[in-house]
Design an enzyme around this catalytic site. Structure first.
Site, PDB file in Angstrom:
ATOM      1  N   HIS A 151       0.467  -1.323   0.264  1.00 46.19           N
ATOM      2  CA  HIS A 151       0.161  -0.212   0.024  1.00 46.19           C
ATOM      3  C   HIS A 151       1.004   0.840   0.236  1.00 46.19           C
ATOM      4  O   HIS A 151       0.235   2.378   0.918  1.00 46.19           O
ATOM      5  CB  HIS A 151      -1.095   0.002   1.494  1.00 46.19           C
ATOM      6  N   SER A 272      14.125  20.947 -16.326  1.00 46.02           N
ATOM      7  CA  SER A 272      12.374  21.781 -16.386  1.00 46.02           C
ATOM      8  C   SER A 272      12.795  23.458 -17.627  1.00 46.02           C
ATOM      9  O   SER A 272      14.187  23.460 -17.514  1.00 46.02           O
ATOM     10  CB  SER A 272      12.384  22.005 -15.200  1.00 46.02           C
ATOM     11  N   LYS A 278      15.712  21.196 -11.395  1.00 44.89           N
ATOM     12  CA  LYS A 278      15.402  20.073 -11.109  1.00 44.89           C
ATOM     13  C   LYS A 278      15.778  19.292 -12.580  1.00 44.89           C
ATOM     14  O   LYS A 278      16.394  19.523 -12.952  1.00 44.89           O
ATOM     15  CB  LYS A 278      14.051  20.356 -12.595  1.00 44.89           C
ATOM     16  N   GLU A 285       8.328   8.120 -17.452  1.00 44.29           N
ATOM     17  CA  GLU A 285       7.709   8.708 -17.117  1.00 44.29           C
ATOM     18  C   GLU A 285       6.939   7.785 -18.678  1.00 44.29           C
ATOM     19  O   GLU A 285       5.580   7.637 -18.674  1.00 44.29           O
ATOM     20  CB  GLU A 285       7.123   9.775 -17.025  1.00 44.29           C
TER      21      GLU A 285
END
Ligand code: ARG
Length: 490
Positions: A151, A272, A278, A285
């Site tokens: 979880h 970024s 970043k 992804e």
């Protein structure tokens, strides 16, 4: 070129609508070698004279060398464009014989089978690499203790190597599924013709051998209609993509500042345009998203074939881009993941810090009580209450005093020595937690060692199998090329 009955040209918009030219580039090479094998067989069976064969082969070799010279303007697909090219170069008397005892219906599925066969070899090879990288990682991180999650909450302690081995095991099953789809793909449909075979004396087994197939898709209706072997392959690919997406997701979470368990290499990170600090895990992804896209392609494929009548229907053309793009996406995903795994940095101290004060040792403590005769349910209650007390004070279990432990034991109505439980709690370091684990498949050092060893042996078997297949296919194509050369120089 095919329009013998219909009068005039096809409407331009309709042609654009139904043409597969755009997606046929990836099967052009196979269309050429397939045509070479077919033409050689036609010659061997006496349907094409030597001089005619030489002209056909010369044209096909020219197409191989200079694919840009094939005029695709106005063609419905690459089969039409290539045949027109051959007729243009070899003349109608020779080139016009190439399509004897063949149809685009057996031709297209022949090409796709050869392309998918190569993709399976490539994908299996990439998977072998990736699993090898995971095993290397596992070998080097058996001491990297980190929390395991259920979880997405800390569950028990484990090791980074345990995760790497878990990925390897899942990927072994994916590899096995993809690997096993090969046998059903590598069967030749050539010579099934349009749907019902031919009255011309051909030798289907000869072309199958020339092209490196293991056998025939015998029934001519089945050979031209069925796409189940491709569905099976893409289903295996979709399941594989799901495994890779899970790994990607773990890496995304672990590379957040909050976790900081791993750092992806700069080469595997994006940034970024606005926020200078970043370092984003974009390739992971994209992998996560590609799994969805591949699933969509599988569903599209299942939908296309569902309810089609037997015999070729043009619907099947729409299967090709879904199949080939799903396949390429999977190959890309595996390669990118392989690089990411090999170059990422494991932050053992961060993992240890997260494990040190973690309540994920609760089950280990309860099991120590069990080994001293306490029923598991009673131990679960008492240790749960102990964690409750520690959490109230925001301290690790080891910071509870013997007195506090005694009062929790009393409340839980467990007759157990507070000083002994205090000793158990304080002795339950992350390293001790791992050492105590003994079940098969657990993160105990002994188990990890054995699992890495067994996995390496298993991987070597797959590696050899993939290599043998690759060599066999290459050997067949080399022999075909030699036969072509022999005819051309005869
Ligand atoms: N371009 C077609 C495909 O990709 C080739 C077969 C066409 N056959 C036909 N009878 N129209 O499936």
């Amino acid at each position: 070129m095919y329009r013998s009955r219909p009068r005039g040209r096809m409407d331009d918009e309709v042609l654009r609508f139904l043409s597969s030219i755009q997606h046929d580039q990836s099967i052009l090479y196979y269309d050429i070698v397939g045509s070479e094998a077919h033409s050689i067989m036609l010659h061997e069976k006496g349907h094409v004279k030597l001089q005619e064969l030489k002209k056909i082969l010369a044209a096909l070799e020219e197409a191989k060398k200079n694919p840009g010279a094939i005029d695709t303007e106005g063609a419905e697909d690459i089969h039409e464009a290539l045949e027109a090219f051959v007729i243009g170069h070899a003349g109608m008397q020779a080139g016009g014989k190439m399509h004897t005892a063949r149809s685009r219906n057996d031709q297209v599925v022949l090409d796709i089978r050869m392309k998918v066969r190569d993709d399976i070899i490539t994908l299996c090879g990439a998977l072998v690499q990736l699993i090898g990288g995971l095993l290397d990682r596992a070998d080097k991180s058996k001491d990297a203790v980190m929390p395991l999650y259920t979880h997405t909450q800390q569950g028990q302690l484990g090791t980074f190597s345990h995760f790497m081995l878990a990925y390897a095991d899942a990927l072994f099953r994916d590899l096995e599924r993809v690997y096993n789809s090969f046998g059903r793909v590598n069967q030749s449909p050539l010579g099934a013709c349009a749907v019902g075979g031919t009255s011309i004396d051909i030798d289907r087994r000869r072309t199958a051998v020339l092209l490196g197939f293991d056998g025939l898709v015998k029934n001519s209706v089945d050979a031209t209609t069925s796409r189940d072997a491709f569905l099976e392959y893409v289903a295996a690919v979709a399941i594989l993509a799901g495994t890779l997406a899970r790994i990607a997701e773990d890496f995304i979470i672990w590379s957040t500042s909050e976790f900081g368990f791993i750092e992806l290499a700069d080469r595997y990170s994006s940034t970024s345009s606005a926020m200078p600090q970043k370092k984003n895990p974009d390739p992971m992804e994209i992998a996560r998203a590609k799994a969805a896209v591949i699933t969509g392609r599988l569903v599209a494929m299942l939908g296309i074939v569902k309810g089609l009548p037997s015999g070729y229907s043009r619907d099947l053309q729409e299967l090709k881009p879904q199949l080939l793009e799903a396949s390429q996406a999977a190959i890309d995903m595996v390669r990118v993941m392989d690089g990411a795994v090999r170059t990422l940095e494991v932050k053992k101290e961060r993992m240890l810090a997260a494990s040190k004060d973690s309540y994920a040792i609760a089950l280990d403590i309860a099991e120590q009580l069990v080994s001293r005769g306490v029923p598991f349910r009673a131990a679960h209650k008492a240790v749960g209450a102990l964690v409750g007390r520690a959490a109230e004070k925001s301290v690790p279990l080891s910071k509870l005093s013997e007195k506090e432990i005694g009062s929790v034991l009393k409340q839980s109505k467990l007759d157990f020595s507070p000083s002994e439980l205090a000793k158990i709690v304080r002795g339950m370091t992350p390293a001790r937690s791992i050492e105590l684990r003994r079940s098969e498949g657990s993160p105990s050092p002994k188990e990890q060692e054995a699992m890495v060893k067994a996995a390496r042996q298993r991987l070597a078997g797959f590696e050899e199998g993939v290599q043998k297949r690759a060599e066999f296919v290459k050997g067949s194509f080399d022999n075909l090329a030699k036969a072509v050369d022999r005819y051309l120089s005869s």
